[in-house]
Motif scaffolding. Structure first.
Motif, PDB file in Angstrom:
ATOM      1  N   GLY B  85       0.800  -1.220   0.000  1.00  0.00           N
ATOM      2  CA  GLY B  85       0.000   0.000   0.000  1.00  0.00           C
ATOM      3  C   GLY B  85       0.838   1.278   0.000  1.00  0.00           C
ATOM      4  O   GLY B  85       0.309   2.367  -0.215  1.00  0.00           O
ATOM      5  N   PHE B  86       2.139   1.148   0.224  1.00  0.00           N
ATOM      6  CA  PHE B  86       3.012   2.332   0.260  1.00  0.00           C
ATOM      7  C   PHE B  86       3.832   2.401  -1.029  1.00  0.00           C
ATOM      8  O   PHE B  86       4.121   1.376  -1.646  1.00  0.00           O
ATOM      9  N   PHE B  87       4.181   3.607  -1.426  1.00  0.00           N
ATOM     10  CA  PHE B  87       4.904   3.740  -2.697  1.00  0.00           C
ATOM     11  C   PHE B  87       5.821   4.962  -2.700  1.00  0.00           C
ATOM     12  O   PHE B  87       5.593   5.948  -1.988  1.00  0.00           O
ATOM     13  N   ALA B  88       6.867   4.876  -3.518  1.00  0.00           N
ATOM     14  CA  ALA B  88       7.671   6.054  -3.874  1.00  0.00           C
ATOM     15  C   ALA B  88       6.937   6.731  -5.015  1.00  0.00           C
ATOM     16  O   ALA B  88       6.567   6.082  -5.996  1.00  0.00           O
ATOM     17  N   ALA B  89       6.685   8.028  -4.875  1.00  0.00           N
ATOM     18  CA  ALA B  89       5.970   8.767  -5.912  1.00  0.00           C
ATOM     19  C   ALA B  89       6.944   9.255  -6.977  1.00  0.00           C
ATOM     20  O   ALA B  89       8.159   9.305  -6.743  1.00  0.00           O
ATOM     21  N   LYS B  90       6.413   9.585  -8.132  1.00  0.00           N
ATOM     22  CA  LYS B  90       7.259  10.208  -9.158  1.00  0.00           C
ATOM     23  C   LYS B  90       7.715  11.590  -8.701  1.00  0.00           C
ATOM     24  O   LYS B  90       8.755  12.087  -9.127  1.00  0.00           O
ATOM     25  N   GLU B  91       6.934  12.208  -7.814  1.00  0.00           N
ATOM     26  CA  GLU B  91       7.182  13.599  -7.450  1.00  0.00           C
ATOM     27  C   GLU B  91       8.379  13.750  -6.494  1.00  0.00           C
ATOM     28  O   GLU B  91       8.578  12.943  -5.583  1.00  0.00           O
ATOM     29  N   THR B  92       9.134  14.821  -6.700  1.00  0.00           N
ATOM     30  CA  THR B  92      10.191  15.209  -5.777  1.00  0.00           C
ATOM     31  C   THR B  92       9.995  16.678  -5.404  1.00  0.00           C
ATOM     32  O   THR B  92       9.296  17.415  -6.086  1.00  0.00           O
ATOM     33  N   LEU B  93      10.648  17.076  -4.318  1.00  0.00           N
ATOM     34  CA  LEU B  93      10.562  18.449  -3.826  1.00  0.00           C
ATOM     35  C   LEU B  93      11.956  18.959  -3.489  1.00  0.00           C
ATOM     36  O   LEU B  93      12.854  18.177  -3.164  1.00  0.00           O
ATOM     37  N   MET B  94      12.104  20.276  -3.524  1.00  0.00           N
ATOM     38  CA  MET B  94      13.296  20.885  -2.944  1.00  0.00           C
ATOM     39  C   MET B  94      13.016  21.167  -1.472  1.00  0.00           C
ATOM     40  O   MET B  94      11.944  21.659  -1.110  1.00  0.00           O
ATOM     41  N   ILE B  95      13.992  20.819  -0.624  1.00  0.00           N
ATOM     42  CA  ILE B  95      13.894  21.150   0.797  1.00  0.00           C
ATOM     43  C   ILE B  95      14.884  22.271   1.087  1.00  0.00           C
ATOM     44  O   ILE B  95      16.064  22.149   0.775  1.00  0.00           O
ATOM     45  N   VAL B  96      14.379  23.359   1.661  1.00  0.00           N
ATOM     46  CA  VAL B  96      15.236  24.503   1.970  1.00  0.00           C
ATOM     47  C   VAL B  96      15.308  24.673   3.484  1.00  0.00           C
ATOM     48  O   VAL B  96      14.272  24.709   4.163  1.00  0.00           O
ATOM     49  N   GLY B  97      16.526  24.733   4.002  1.00  0.00           N
ATOM     50  CA  GLY B  97      16.729  24.919   5.434  1.00  0.00           C
ATOM     51  C   GLY B  97      16.943  26.384   5.770  1.00  0.00           C
ATOM     52  O   GLY B  97      16.817  27.258   4.900  1.00  0.00           O
ATOM     53  N   PRO B  98      17.257  26.662   7.028  1.00  0.00           N
ATOM     54  CA  PRO B  98      17.585  28.034   7.403  1.00  0.00           C
ATOM     55  C   PRO B  98      18.825  28.474   6.627  1.00  0.00           C
ATOM     56  O   PRO B  98      19.628  27.643   6.213  1.00  0.00           O
ATOM     57  N   ARG B  99      19.006  29.730   6.422  1.00  0.00           N
ATOM     58  CA  ARG B  99      20.133  30.275   5.664  1.00  0.00           C
ATOM     59  C   ARG B  99      20.140  29.768   4.214  1.00  0.00           C
ATOM     60  O   ARG B  99      21.176  29.716   3.569  1.00  0.00           O
ATOM     61  N   ARG B 100      18.981  29.334   3.741  1.00  0.00           N
ATOM     62  CA  ARG B 100      18.772  28.953   2.331  1.00  0.00           C
ATOM     63  C   ARG B 100      19.728  27.887   1.810  1.00  0.00           C
ATOM     64  O   ARG B 100      20.075  27.879   0.634  1.00  0.00           O
TER      65      ARG B 100
END
Lengths: 244, 244
Positions: B85-100
């Motif tokens: 029932g769980f899957f890796a999606a095609k979608e990805t995201l950028m993760i931005v931390g403090p100080r960019r």
């Protein structure tokens, strides 16, 4: 093997550079061994145990120092390491792997050695695309190479890229305390909230001038969240009985 | 909390992207448990033990999926995970931390959840400049946040960035075999050339539909060089006697 610096570098993030600096200056954890030792050794009580995280770094020959930094160049000591006589140099190098993936600023450690060697965590090696084998320092026959790029030139290492195997430095009195000899194996236990780890296969490097210090790499230090550790202890591997 | 994508991203290396892909597709290790179990459980012989490395990833709410990818958007399953029932999606995201400081392509896992959550190895968290606490999935109160950037917008998470604590999924028959209950702790032993490790504090997540699988992160997988492991075994923590 000297080639000319041709400027074919890749862009990198500020974050990657900051990460290098942060790892390089990371504090090592010092702690007293608890009551896990069965009986006191010849010294007065338990020796003070230190666990240090070795971030990725490079060892160089005198010849490679000159090729990378210029004729007659000598490394500049920046920060002494815990083991007497060793230091982090001011100098850094770019390490380039196959397919031109690179790490931009990898610290050089001194003094110079008979063979150049690059020590990476496996996470680093994956990012470079190098399949670095787990080896003890100096045991580099048949290991992968890489290209080192400095301000005055580049060096193509035919071999010498390793993931340094965990090990523990100690003097002979400390070895007697633990009941181990040079070349034997120990287990380092790190108690850390929700992520305690027992690291087997810590090779004993006993030397008259050594000071008691376990060296693990950044993957190992992060796996057990060493910065948050509440207890560290060291035993002969055969006394550990992990899953025994 | 929705903000507009403003293009203020940083340059990154091809190597960093390749690293993400390589980690995402990394094969998990499947092995038979050896003779470390004292006696067979109710099933016929030992269950087949699998240890999987979870690379950094993101879980999202339905609302955040729409904010990041567009109104009415649904995640696209790309690769099923081992747990049904769980899957890796095609979608990805950028993760931005403090100080960019940022990671450019972090995989989204599905299905969606009641709370969004970012799971990083400590090495990842250091590179982002986020002090991610070790937590079990869902236990995110008081944890740091970050900014998620997708193709249609950005979301500022006020909390939800964690280093996922190691854990083991299993069904009730498997739990009975090991003599453990949901919420108890186990030790995973990985025998690997020159870098064997015993991972304590593996939380049991017993569920009728679960399949036996230990989840560790990339730091842990690299610390024991899981790809090269020759033997894996699992025990109740109290039976492990690490430094006993």
């Amino acid at each position: 093997m000297r080639t000319t610096l041709n400027g074919a570098t890749q862009m990198t993030t500020r974050g990657e550079i900051e990460k290098l600096v942060r790892l390089a200056i990371r504090q090592s954890l010092t702690s007293r061994i608890g009551d896990s030792q069965p009986e006191p050794g010849p010294s007065h009580g338990a020796p003070s145990l230190r666990v240090s995280i070795s971030a990725r770094h490079v060892h160089l020959t005198d010849q490679h120092v000159e090729q990378l930094f210029g004729p007659g160049y000598k490394l500049t000591p920046d920060k002494p390491l815990y083991q007497d006589g060793f230091f982090a140099a001011k100098e850094t190098l770019m390490i380039v792997g196959p397919r031109r993936r690179m790490l931009p600023e990898v610290r050089v450690l001194g003094p110079t050695r008979p063979h150049s060697q690059v020590e990476l965590a496996i996470t680093d090696a994956i990012s470079l695309g190098i399949d670095a084998p787990v080896r003890h320092s100096g045991d580099i026959a048949g290991t992968p190479g890489c290209v080192l790029v400095g301000p005055a030139g580049a060096v193509e290492l035919k071999e010498g890229v390793i993931r340094a195997a965990r090990h523990v430095h100690m003097n002979f009195e400390e070895a007697a305390y633990y009941g181990v000899k040079n070349g034997e194996l120990m287990t380092l236990k790190v108690v850390s909230p929700q992520c305690s780890v027992a690291f087997n296969d810590c090779l004993v490097r006993a030397d008259a001038k050594a000071k008691l210090e376990v060296h693990i790499d950044t993957d190992e230090g992060n796996a057990c969240n060493l910065d948050a550790a509440t207890e560290i202890s060291l035993k002969r591997q055969e006394d550990c009985r992990c899953h025994g």
